[in-house]
Design a protein around this motif. Structure first.
Motif, PDB file in Angstrom:
ATOM      1  N   HIS A 277       0.851  -1.186   0.000  1.00 18.58           N
ATOM      2  CA  HIS A 277       0.000   0.000   0.000  1.00 18.58           C
ATOM      3  C   HIS A 277       0.889   1.238   0.000  1.00 18.58           C
ATOM      4  O   HIS A 277       1.739   1.414   0.873  1.00 18.58           O
ATOM      5  N   ILE A 278       0.704   2.099  -1.009  1.00 19.60           N
ATOM      6  CA  ILE A 278       1.501   3.312  -1.140  1.00 19.60           C
ATOM      7  C   ILE A 278       0.611   4.521  -0.871  1.00 19.60           C
ATOM      8  O   ILE A 278      -0.421   4.701  -1.533  1.00 19.60           O
ATOM      9  N   LYS A 279       0.997   5.332   0.089  1.00 19.73           N
ATOM     10  CA  LYS A 279       0.251   6.545   0.423  1.00 19.73           C
ATOM     11  C   LYS A 279       1.124   7.757   0.125  1.00 19.73           C
ATOM     12  O   LYS A 279       2.204   7.913   0.682  1.00 19.73           O
ATOM     13  N   ILE A 280       0.645   8.608  -0.776  1.00 23.84           N
ATOM     14  CA  ILE A 280       1.411   9.769  -1.221  1.00 23.84           C
ATOM     15  C   ILE A 280       0.666  11.045  -0.854  1.00 23.84           C
ATOM     16  O   ILE A 280      -0.514  11.207  -1.179  1.00 23.84           O
ATOM     17  N   LYS A 281       1.365  11.959  -0.178  1.00 21.38           N
ATOM     18  CA  LYS A 281       0.809  13.275   0.150  1.00 21.38           C
ATOM     19  C   LYS A 281       1.724  14.333  -0.455  1.00 21.38           C
ATOM     20  O   LYS A 281       2.899  14.434  -0.090  1.00 21.38           O
ATOM     21  N   THR A 282       1.185  15.086  -1.395  1.00 20.58           N
ATOM     22  CA  THR A 282       1.984  16.064  -2.132  1.00 20.58           C
ATOM     23  C   THR A 282       1.395  17.456  -1.975  1.00 20.58           C
ATOM     24  O   THR A 282       0.182  17.641  -2.076  1.00 20.58           O
ATOM     25  N   GLU A 283       2.270  18.416  -1.732  1.00 17.67           N
ATOM     26  CA  GLU A 283       1.863  19.817  -1.669  1.00 17.67           C
ATOM     27  C   GLU A 283       2.440  20.535  -2.876  1.00 17.67           C
ATOM     28  O   GLU A 283       3.640  20.459  -3.136  1.00 17.67           O
ATOM     29  N   ALA A 284       1.574  21.224  -3.617  1.00 17.25           N
ATOM     30  CA  ALA A 284       2.005  21.868  -4.854  1.00 17.25           C
ATOM     31  C   ALA A 284       1.285  23.199  -5.039  1.00 17.25           C
ATOM     32  O   ALA A 284       0.294  23.492  -4.368  1.00 17.25           O
ATOM     33  N   ALA A 285       1.792  23.986  -5.948  1.00 25.15           N
ATOM     34  CA  ALA A 285       1.152  25.241  -6.326  1.00 25.15           C
ATOM     35  C   ALA A 285       1.034  25.283  -7.838  1.00 25.15           C
ATOM     36  O   ALA A 285       1.792  24.626  -8.563  1.00 25.15           O
ATOM     37  N   LYS A 305      -7.313  19.324  -8.580  1.00 23.86           N
ATOM     38  CA  LYS A 305      -6.780  18.431  -7.542  1.00 23.86           C
ATOM     39  C   LYS A 305      -7.056  16.968  -7.896  1.00 23.86           C
ATOM     40  O   LYS A 305      -6.140  16.126  -7.863  1.00 23.86           O
ATOM     41  N   HIS A 306      -8.304  16.672  -8.227  1.00 25.35           N
ATOM     42  CA  HIS A 306      -8.673  15.285  -8.549  1.00 25.35           C
ATOM     43  C   HIS A 306      -7.929  14.789  -9.788  1.00 25.35           C
ATOM     44  O   HIS A 306      -7.438  13.650  -9.813  1.00 25.35           O
ATOM     45  N   THR A 307      -7.823  15.642 -10.810  1.00 26.24           N
ATOM     46  CA  THR A 307      -7.126  15.264 -12.040  1.00 26.24           C
ATOM     47  C   THR A 307      -5.653  14.984 -11.764  1.00 26.24           C
ATOM     48  O   THR A 307      -5.066  14.031 -12.293  1.00 26.24           O
ATOM     49  N   ALA A 308      -5.040  15.839 -10.937  1.00 25.73           N
ATOM     50  CA  ALA A 308      -3.621  15.647 -10.590  1.00 25.73           C
ATOM     51  C   ALA A 308      -3.420  14.342  -9.834  1.00 25.73           C
ATOM     52  O   ALA A 308      -2.438  13.620 -10.065  1.00 25.73           O
ATOM     53  N   GLU A 309      -4.324  14.021  -8.927  1.00 19.97           N
ATOM     54  CA  GLU A 309      -4.207  12.784  -8.153  1.00 19.97           C
ATOM     55  C   GLU A 309      -4.326  11.560  -9.045  1.00 19.97           C
ATOM     56  O   GLU A 309      -3.547  10.603  -8.910  1.00 19.97           O
ATOM     57  N   GLU A 310      -5.279  11.580  -9.961  1.00 22.75           N
ATOM     58  CA  GLU A 310      -5.444  10.453 -10.877  1.00 22.75           C
ATOM     59  C   GLU A 310      -4.266  10.343 -11.840  1.00 22.75           C
ATOM     60  O   GLU A 310      -3.803   9.234 -12.152  1.00 22.75           O
ATOM     61  N   PHE A 311      -3.778  11.483 -12.301  1.00 24.73           N
ATOM     62  CA  PHE A 311      -2.627  11.516 -13.208  1.00 24.73           C
ATOM     63  C   PHE A 311      -1.404  10.878 -12.540  1.00 24.73           C
ATOM     64  O   PHE A 311      -0.729  10.031 -13.130  1.00 24.73           O
ATOM     65  N   LEU A 312      -1.126  11.276 -11.323  1.00 26.69           N
ATOM     66  CA  LEU A 312       0.036  10.755 -10.602  1.00 26.69           C
ATOM     67  C   LEU A 312      -0.130   9.270 -10.301  1.00 26.69           C
ATOM     68  O   LEU A 312       0.787   8.467 -10.514  1.00 26.69           O
TER      69      LEU A 312
END
Length: 383
Positions: A277-285, A305-312
């Motif tokens: 299980h991989i949990k990623i928390k990213t802060e971006a601007a 936000k949702h698009t970026a999460e799915e993309f990553l």
């Protein structure tokens, strides 16, 4: 009084016999090696070593630093090093070397002999950066036009260390590479360098990563895939994510600049089956946007936000699947994580980890927090 005299004498003797260095040599009598390239010998056997040596040319105002190249041959790396003495009035001094470029042909046969010399010899740094050249020979890289400094090896070192802001090149030292190669639970990746053109001139550039199967070159991944690899390894220190944002009328790009990232990988055993299980928390601007809408208004920001999460998530899964199906090599260190967090389980599966990894289920949760967009919330328009 006698005690004071004896104590003073003791201090003087200690000072005399403990100052200096056991292997002191005058620097002007040495050839300072900044880096080296390793190719196969011309006969297909042994090695050809090309050393970049710093040439200090004195002038009336200030010294000028250039570099010259010297070549030697040998059946082993150590023999190449020693044979370098035969062609130089100044014995090469290897402690200042920062980079070593290895040809594809050498890497395919294995880099253990190279690492063995680095670790065993007293002079080479364990903080050397090793790179694989995509050009036919590694020595070509040292001969290409340098853009920022006359010392090619120093420029390559700066390229590797500065790439933290882009997260498109693995940053691994010789000592770390030795540990990874010795570890069953991970397959190493090291940076690659290639020839490119800049304003019509041939120069060099980082080009991604080289995948090692134990100590042998197995294949390559590109700059973007290195970024997703670094996400899984929790080694992201910056970089960009350019994503397509779909709305009712347009398809536009938004570029996010990464400021912080935290990745946690957890092995999970359920019904006797191991998964990760991989949990990623990213802060971006938001660094740049072609979207003709107010990107900070709801629900636009949530859509980004949702698009970026799915993309990553999708790109990381794509890379993991490629490693499982195309290479069967655990570059992410999942095995090392199991070994650390569940030693008992690792003892049961370590001999079969290569096969287990190929069918390993991986679940990814991504949370991207977008904290702003600089001074603008809309695209600049011309009227």
């Amino acid at each position: 009084m006698n005690k004071v005299f004896l104590f003073t004498l003791f201090i003087v003797l200690i000072t005399i016999f403990t100052t200096g260095c056991w292997n002191y040599r005058e620097i002007e009598k040495l050839g300072l090696v900044s880096g080296m390239a390793i190719d196969k010998g011309s006969s297909g056997k042994g090695y050809e070593m090309t050393a970049e040596v710093i040439d200090i040319s004195a002038s009336t105002r200030e010294p000028r630093f250039n570099s010259i190249r010297m070549q030697s041959y040998g059946e082993s790396i150590f023999e190449c090093v020693r044979n370098m003495i035969n062609i130089s009035a100044k014995p090469p001094y290897w402690s200042h070397a920062t980079t070593m470029i290895i040809s594809k042909d050498v890497a395919k046969e294995g880099i253990i002999p190279i690492l063995d010399w680095i670790v065993r010899d007293a002079e080479p740094r364990l903080t050397l950066y090793l790179l694989i050249s995509k050009t036919p020979t590694a020595k070509e890289i040292l001969s290409l036009q340098s853009l920022s400094t006359e010392i090619r090896s120093f420029e390559i070192e700066n390229m590797v260390t500065s790439n933290k802001r882009l997260s498109q090149a693995p940053n691994i030292l010789a000592s770390e590479l030795t540990n990874d190669i010795s570890n069953k639970g991970i397959s190493a990746i090291i940076p690659t360098v290639d020839m490119v053109y800049n304003e019509g001139k041939q120069t060099m550039a980082l080009s991604g990563g080289a995948i090692l199967n134990k100590d042998k070159l197995a294949g390559f991944i590109g700059l973007e895939d290195v970024k997703y690899y670094l996400f899984v390894r929790n080694k992201i220190e910056g970089g960009l994510l350019t994503i397509d944002i779909t709305n009712s009328t347009t398809l536009d790009n938004v570029t996010l600049e990464i400021f912080k990232n935290k990745t946690k990988v957890t092995p999970i055993v359920s019904n006797g089956k191991l998964s990760m299980h991989i949990k990623i928390k990213t802060e971006a601007a938001i660094g740049e946007s072609d979207t003709p809408i107010n990107i900070l208004r709801e629900p636009n920001i949530q859509h980004i936000k949702h698009t970026a999460e799915e993309f990553l998530k999708n790109n990381i899964l794509k890379l993991i699947n490629s490693m499982q199906k195309d290479f069967g090599l655990d570059i992410f260190g999942f095995g090392s994580i199991v070994k650390k967090k569940d030693p008992k389980l690792w003892k049961e599966i370590d001999d079969n980890w290569g096969e287990i990894f190929k069918d390993l289920d991986v679940e990814i949760d991504v949370n991207v927090h977008i904290r702003g967009s600089g001074h603008l919330s809309k695209i600049i328009k011309m009227h």
